[in-house]
Design a protein around this motif. Structure first.
Motif, PDB file in Angstrom:
ATOM      1  N   VAL A  33       5.266  -7.518   4.191  1.00 17.80           N
ATOM      2  CA  VAL A  33       5.453  -6.243   4.888  1.00 17.80           C
ATOM      3  C   VAL A  33       4.912  -5.086   4.054  1.00 17.80           C
ATOM      4  O   VAL A  33       4.149  -4.230   4.544  1.00 17.80           O
ATOM      5  CB  VAL A  33       6.943  -6.017   5.217  1.00 17.80           C
ATOM      6  CG1 VAL A  33       7.178  -4.576   5.692  1.00 17.80           C
ATOM      7  CG2 VAL A  33       7.413  -6.996   6.281  1.00 17.80           C
ATOM      8  N   PHE A  34       5.273  -5.038   2.767  1.00 18.73           N
ATOM      9  CA  PHE A  34       4.866  -3.904   1.945  1.00 18.73           C
ATOM     10  C   PHE A  34       3.420  -4.014   1.474  1.00 18.73           C
ATOM     11  O   PHE A  34       2.789  -2.992   1.189  1.00 18.73           O
ATOM     12  CB  PHE A  34       5.828  -3.758   0.760  1.00 18.73           C
ATOM     13  CG  PHE A  34       7.121  -3.102   1.146  1.00 18.73           C
ATOM     14  CD1 PHE A  34       7.257  -1.728   1.109  1.00 18.73           C
ATOM     15  CD2 PHE A  34       8.192  -3.867   1.593  1.00 18.73           C
ATOM     16  CE1 PHE A  34       8.446  -1.113   1.487  1.00 18.73           C
ATOM     17  CE2 PHE A  34       9.384  -3.267   1.975  1.00 18.73           C
ATOM     18  CZ  PHE A  34       9.515  -1.880   1.917  1.00 18.73           C
ATOM     19  N   THR A  35       2.883  -5.223   1.393  1.00 19.66           N
ATOM     20  CA  THR A  35       1.450  -5.357   1.118  1.00 19.66           C
ATOM     21  C   THR A  35       0.645  -4.789   2.283  1.00 19.66           C
ATOM     22  O   THR A  35      -0.334  -4.054   2.080  1.00 19.66           O
ATOM     23  CB  THR A  35       1.082  -6.833   0.887  1.00 19.66           C
ATOM     24  OG1 THR A  35       1.735  -7.292  -0.305  1.00 19.66           O
ATOM     25  CG2 THR A  35      -0.421  -6.992   0.716  1.00 19.66           C
ATOM     26  N   LEU A  36       1.056  -5.096   3.486  1.00 19.89           N
ATOM     27  CA  LEU A  36       0.398  -4.536   4.669  1.00 19.89           C
ATOM     28  C   LEU A  36       0.581  -3.030   4.749  1.00 19.89           C
ATOM     29  O   LEU A  36      -0.321  -2.303   5.159  1.00 19.89           O
ATOM     30  CB  LEU A  36       0.943  -5.201   5.939  1.00 19.89           C
ATOM     31  CG  LEU A  36       0.574  -6.673   6.144  1.00 19.89           C
ATOM     32  CD1 LEU A  36       1.316  -7.240   7.352  1.00 19.89           C
ATOM     33  CD2 LEU A  36      -0.934  -6.830   6.324  1.00 19.89           C
ATOM     34  N   ALA A  37       1.754  -2.544   4.322  1.00 21.41           N
ATOM     35  CA  ALA A  37       2.031  -1.099   4.355  1.00 21.41           C
ATOM     36  C   ALA A  37       1.089  -0.343   3.429  1.00 21.41           C
ATOM     37  O   ALA A  37       0.788   0.832   3.673  1.00 21.41           O
ATOM     38  CB  ALA A  37       3.478  -0.835   3.946  1.00 21.41           C
ATOM     39  N   GLY A  38       0.615  -1.000   2.394  1.00 16.94           N
ATOM     40  CA  GLY A  38      -0.332  -0.369   1.475  1.00 16.94           C
ATOM     41  C   GLY A  38      -1.775  -0.675   1.801  1.00 16.94           C
ATOM     42  O   GLY A  38      -2.664  -0.448   0.960  1.00 16.94           O
ATOM     43  N   GLY A  39      -2.011  -1.203   2.991  1.00 11.49           N
ATOM     44  CA  GLY A  39      -3.378  -1.517   3.379  1.00 11.49           C
ATOM     45  C   GLY A  39      -3.934  -2.739   2.679  1.00 11.49           C
ATOM     46  O   GLY A  39      -5.151  -2.858   2.492  1.00 11.49           O
ATOM     47  N   ILE A  40      -3.068  -3.631   2.274  1.00 13.02           N
ATOM     48  CA  ILE A  40      -3.395  -4.890   1.583  1.00 13.02           C
ATOM     49  C   ILE A  40      -3.963  -4.630   0.185  1.00 13.02           C
ATOM     50  O   ILE A  40      -3.362  -5.012  -0.822  1.00 13.02           O
ATOM     51  CB  ILE A  40      -4.361  -5.778   2.387  1.00 13.02           C
ATOM     52  CG1 ILE A  40      -3.740  -6.136   3.748  1.00 13.02           C
ATOM     53  CG2 ILE A  40      -4.698  -7.052   1.612  1.00 13.02           C
ATOM     54  CD1 ILE A  40      -4.636  -6.976   4.630  1.00 13.02           C
TER      55      ILE A  40
END
Length: 224
Positions: A33-40
């Motif tokens: 979730v948080f990796t995606l939130a940072g644009g990977i």
């Protein structure tokens, strides 16, 4: 009495196992979730650090709300974690893609493929040590990669254990691919953090004993 105590012991161990399984699933989900939130690209490093930091606190017996604490750690370490980890993550990803390409072309056993595998293993080992080192010790940002590299060279047996642990996780994931989205990454982050913290603790004790025997005085490294 003995039977009741044995039954209670098994129940306690089963409860602890289930508790850690739930933790692994939680870490796995929050990392994605948080990796995606940072644009990977920018989200992976702080998510990895947050996972290791919370696992470290859990190993210490601390209680905390997982989602909120993960978000706080991710936000707090966003730029610092990217400064330290992102270059290694990028290099490791490029090497992994190249290794997959060599494997697909059937040239992994050739010189270029072997060199890529060696470089990938080294990058993986560096990252495996670097993340727990980052959350456990307070060092200047520029010192983390060099310190992790020196630690690897001086503790090859421990590095081998980390690689073997990764092989076990990867093998289990290949045998049971259904666990990959739910458990695999969280399991590796948890195992890696637990092993490295144990290695660091043993190393610190050994250094302290050496200082006591020789009468030397060393400047301690502050634990985070």
């Amino acid at each position: 009495m003995n039977s009741r105590a044995a039954s209670s012991g098994w129940a306690s161990r089963a409860h602890a196992a289930c508790d850690w399984l739930f933790w692994v699933m939680t870490v796995n989900l929050l990392w994605y979730v948080f990796t995606l939130a940072g644009g990977i690209l920018l989200g992976a490093a702080p998510a990895t650090v947050a996972a290791a930091e919370l696992t470290r606190r859990r190993l210490r017996g601390e209680g905390f709300p997982a989602i909120r604490t993960f978000a706080q750690a991710w936000s707090r370490e966003f730029w610092r974690a990217n400064a330290v980890l992102a270059p290694v993550l990028i290099v490791g990803t490029i090497l992994a893609v190249n290794a997959i390409g060599f494997a697909g072309a059937g040239t992994l056993a050739e010189a270029s493929g072997i060199l890529t595998l060696v470089a990938l293993t080294l990058a993986f080992a560096l990252l495996a040590v670097l993340v727990p080192l980052y959350v456990h010790y307070d060092l200047p940002l520029r010192a983390y990669v060099l310190t992790a590299s020196r630690w690897i060279l001086r503790n090859l047996a421990h590095v081998l254990l980390l690689v073997l642990a990764a092989v076990v996780v990867v093998t289990a994931s290949l045998i049971l691919p259904g666990i990959i989205p739910f458990l695999s990454l969280g399991a590796w982050l948890t195992i890696d953090t637990a092993l490295c913290l144990a290695f660091f603790a043993a190393n610190d004790r050994q250094l302290a004993e050496t200082e006591t025997e020789t009468g030397a005085v060393a400047v301690p490294v502050a634990a985070g």
